[in-house]
Write a protein that holds these residues in place. Structure first.
Motif, mmCIF file in Angstrom:
data_model
loop_
_atom_site.group_PDB
_atom_site.id
_atom_site.type_symbol
_atom_site.label_atom_id
_atom_site.label_comp_id
_atom_site.label_asym_id
_atom_site.label_seq_id
_atom_site.Cartn_x
_atom_site.Cartn_y
_atom_site.Cartn_z
ATOM 1 N N ILE A 51 9.769 5.950 -16.155
ATOM 2 C CA ILE A 51 10.539 5.259 -15.124
ATOM 3 C C ILE A 51 12.039 5.343 -15.386
ATOM 4 C CG2 ILE A 51 10.564 2.967 -16.224
ATOM 5 C CD1 ILE A 51 10.011 1.818 -13.387
ATOM 6 N N LYS A 52 12.421 5.652 -16.613
ATOM 7 C CA LYS A 52 13.838 5.718 -16.977
ATOM 8 C C LYS A 52 14.450 7.104 -16.783
ATOM 9 C CE LYS A 52 12.789 2.427 -20.697
ATOM 10 N NZ LYS A 52 12.738 2.240 -22.164
ATOM 11 N N LEU A 140 12.769 -2.003 -6.598
ATOM 12 C CA LEU A 140 14.080 -2.443 -6.121
ATOM 13 C C LEU A 140 15.178 -1.882 -7.013
ATOM 14 C CD1 LEU A 140 13.154 -6.198 -5.535
ATOM 15 C CD2 LEU A 140 13.022 -4.314 -3.897
ATOM 16 N N PHE A 141 16.299 -1.470 -6.413
ATOM 17 C CA PHE A 141 17.447 -0.943 -7.139
ATOM 18 C C PHE A 141 18.640 -1.855 -6.888
ATOM 19 C CE2 PHE A 141 15.497 3.360 -5.810
ATOM 20 C CZ PHE A 141 14.520 3.261 -6.796
ATOM 21 N N ASP A 142 19.293 -2.311 -7.961
ATOM 22 C CA ASP A 142 20.430 -3.210 -7.761
ATOM 23 C C ASP A 142 21.755 -2.472 -7.844
ATOM 24 O OD1 ASP A 142 21.176 -2.926 -10.443
ATOM 25 O OD2 ASP A 142 20.784 -5.008 -10.990
ATOM 26 N N GLU A 143 22.828 -3.222 -7.671
ATOM 27 C CA GLU A 143 24.180 -2.667 -7.615
ATOM 28 C C GLU A 143 24.577 -1.928 -8.882
ATOM 29 O OE1 GLU A 143 27.123 -6.077 -8.110
ATOM 30 O OE2 GLU A 143 25.211 -7.126 -7.884
ATOM 31 N N ASN A 144 23.925 -2.270 -10.005
ATOM 32 C CA ASN A 144 24.241 -1.637 -11.278
ATOM 33 C C ASN A 144 23.321 -0.472 -11.621
ATOM 34 O OD1 ASN A 144 26.305 -3.648 -11.950
ATOM 35 N ND2 ASN A 144 24.589 -5.060 -12.188
ATOM 36 N N GLY A 145 22.418 -0.143 -10.690
ATOM 37 C CA GLY A 145 21.501 0.965 -10.933
ATOM 38 C C GLY A 145 20.272 0.579 -11.728
ATOM 39 N N ASN A 146 20.043 -0.711 -11.902
ATOM 40 C CA ASN A 146 18.823 -1.163 -12.567
ATOM 41 C C ASN A 146 17.639 -1.085 -11.613
ATOM 42 O OD1 ASN A 146 20.077 -1.924 -15.073
ATOM 43 N ND2 ASN A 146 20.903 -3.711 -14.013
ATOM 44 N N GLU A 148 13.804 -2.746 -10.647
ATOM 45 C CA GLU A 148 12.917 -3.889 -10.819
ATOM 46 C C GLU A 148 11.534 -3.542 -10.286
ATOM 47 O OE1 GLU A 148 13.742 -8.599 -10.647
ATOM 48 O OE2 GLU A 148 13.854 -7.597 -8.710
ATOM 49 N N GLY A 149 10.523 -3.875 -11.071
ATOM 50 C CA GLY A 149 9.141 -3.632 -10.685
ATOM 51 C C GLY A 149 8.239 -4.518 -11.509
ATOM 52 N N LEU A 150 6.944 -4.269 -11.435
ATOM 53 C CA LEU A 150 5.979 -5.036 -12.215
ATOM 54 C C LEU A 150 5.645 -4.279 -13.484
ATOM 55 C CD1 LEU A 150 3.482 -6.233 -9.459
ATOM 56 C CD2 LEU A 150 5.593 -7.337 -10.240
ATOM 57 N N LYS A 151 5.883 -4.900 -14.639
ATOM 58 C CA LYS A 151 5.546 -4.264 -15.906
ATOM 59 C C LYS A 151 4.307 -4.914 -16.495
ATOM 60 C CE LYS A 151 7.178 -2.688 -20.367
ATOM 61 N NZ LYS A 151 8.172 -2.778 -21.453
ATOM 62 N N ILE A 152 3.280 -4.091 -16.674
ATOM 63 C CA ILE A 152 2.028 -4.564 -17.262
ATOM 64 C C ILE A 152 1.666 -3.596 -18.376
ATOM 65 C CG2 ILE A 152 -0.389 -5.149 -16.847
ATOM 66 C CD1 ILE A 152 0.360 -5.558 -13.891
ATOM 67 N N TYR A 190 3.977 -13.235 -7.080
ATOM 68 C CA TYR A 190 4.327 -11.827 -7.224
ATOM 69 C C TYR A 190 5.233 -11.558 -8.423
ATOM 70 C CZ TYR A 190 9.266 -11.936 -5.874
ATOM 71 O OH TYR A 190 10.625 -12.133 -5.872
ATOM 72 N N SER A 191 6.013 -12.551 -8.821
ATOM 73 C CA SER A 191 7.031 -12.311 -9.847
ATOM 74 C C SER A 191 6.566 -12.591 -11.269
ATOM 75 C CB SER A 191 8.282 -13.148 -9.548
ATOM 76 O OG SER A 191 7.967 -14.532 -9.536
ATOM 77 N N ASP A 192 5.293 -12.947 -11.445
ATOM 78 C CA ASP A 192 4.816 -13.290 -12.792
ATOM 79 C C ASP A 192 4.971 -12.131 -13.774
ATOM 80 O OD1 ASP A 192 4.193 -15.781 -11.856
ATOM 81 O OD2 ASP A 192 2.023 -15.466 -11.788
ATOM 82 N N LYS A 193 4.848 -10.902 -13.297
ATOM 83 C CA LYS A 193 4.971 -9.720 -14.162
ATOM 84 C C LYS A 193 6.227 -8.910 -13.833
ATOM 85 C CE LYS A 193 1.028 -10.390 -16.288
ATOM 86 N NZ LYS A 193 0.953 -10.723 -17.737
ATOM 87 N N LEU A 194 7.154 -9.516 -13.100
ATOM 88 C CA LEU A 194 8.373 -8.811 -12.696
ATOM 89 C C LEU A 194 9.266 -8.567 -13.906
ATOM 90 C CD1 LEU A 194 9.292 -7.953 -9.824
ATOM 91 C CD2 LEU A 194 10.745 -9.978 -9.801
ATOM 92 N N ASP A 195 9.854 -7.359 -13.963
ATOM 93 C CA ASP A 195 10.746 -7.033 -15.071
ATOM 94 C C ASP A 195 11.812 -6.062 -14.593
ATOM 95 O OD1 ASP A 195 11.778 -7.061 -17.629
ATOM 96 O OD2 ASP A 195 9.901 -6.542 -18.616
ATOM 97 N N ILE A 196 12.827 -5.865 -15.420
ATOM 98 C CA ILE A 196 13.985 -5.032 -15.089
ATOM 99 C C ILE A 196 14.143 -3.962 -16.143
ATOM 100 C CG2 ILE A 196 16.483 -5.026 -14.688
ATOM 101 C CD1 ILE A 196 16.198 -8.075 -14.049
ATOM 102 N N VAL A 197 14.427 -2.733 -15.693
ATOM 103 C CA VAL A 197 14.632 -1.629 -16.614
ATOM 104 C C VAL A 197 15.895 -0.870 -16.204
ATOM 105 C CG1 VAL A 197 13.153 -0.064 -15.260
ATOM 106 C CG2 VAL A 197 13.557 0.398 -17.685
ATOM 107 N N THR A 198 16.611 -0.365 -17.189
ATOM 108 C CA THR A 198 17.818 0.420 -16.945
ATOM 109 C C THR A 198 17.518 1.893 -17.217
ATOM 110 O OG1 THR A 198 19.241 -1.430 -17.601
ATOM 111 C CG2 THR A 198 20.231 0.771 -17.601
#
Length: 211
Positions: A51-52, A140-146, A148-152, A190-198
């Motif tokens: 994903i990175k 989802l992609f934020d203003e900083n290019g991060n 967001e999705g579900l990480k399991i 929905y957000s229980d497994k939500l995480d952010i990756v750069t």
């Protein structure tokens, strides 16, 4: 809407709450990537390493099967709403008139596409049918290019969405740009497994171009 499900009998002790080491905030959502939740009987996902990496996303954009990813134009005025407690009636219906929490409402995302040619919007409208079939999710992609999705475990999955709507053109006329509304709902929890990756070698806002 989701009902509150409680363990019964209760655990021996209250759950341990970890200390907050670092604050977590996702920036302004500026683009989204759509992906089917399932490829046959398999769940679509990226590995923690993939994903990175730009090449893995480019490969997903170029796919011609159920693992294909599509990236939206920029979205404006993004906002989340809802997610409130679902309560019982209160009053004479409940002991002491105190309403009880029954569960939670869904969270609704709303935004706009601005100045996007309607030929592009028309290609996106079939995504509403994908959502209606219960087989559509988003990264989802934020203003900083991060991202967001579900990480399991060691995998990243798209966030399931329901009720996707992409509206017809609204003319901006003198003091605004033309726009199209977009909205969807996240299921309760929905957000229980939500995480952010750069990402390591790309910015999804500028580098993810349709093949």
């Amino acid at each position: 809407m989701s009902s509150l499900v409680c363990q019964c009998p209760a655990a021996a002790a209250l759950p341990t709450i970890p200390a907050v080491q670092c604050p977590e905030n996702f920036g302004q959502i500026q683009k989204v990537a759509f992906m089917r939740l399932m490829n046959g009987t398999s769940k679509n996902s990226f590995t923690d390493a993939d994903i990175k990496v730009l090449a893995k996303w480019q490969a997903a954009l170029a796919k011609t099967d159920s693992t294909k990813v599509v990236v939206s134009p920029y979205v404006y005025n993004p906002a989340d709403g809802g997610g409130d407690a679902r309560m019982s009636g209160g009053g004479n219906d409940d002991l002491g008139g105190i309403a009880e929490v029954l569960g939670s409402e869904s969270v609704q995302f709303t935004a706009q596409y601005r100045s996007v040619p309607q030929a592009v919007i028309a290609t996106m409208k079939p995504l509403m049918c994908e959502s209606q079939a219960g087989n559509l999710g988003v990264f989802l992609f934020d203003e900083n290019g991060n991202i967001e999705g579900l990480k399991i475990g060691n995998a990243w999955y798209p966030i399931p969405i329901r009720g996707l709507f992409i509206g017809d053109k609204i003319h901006g006329n003198y003091d605004a740009k033309d726009s199209n509304a977009i909205q969807w709902n996240y299921a309760p929890g929905y957000s229980d497994k939500l995480d952010i990756v750069t990402p390591t070698d790309f910015n999804p806002l500028t580098d993810l171009i349709p093949a």
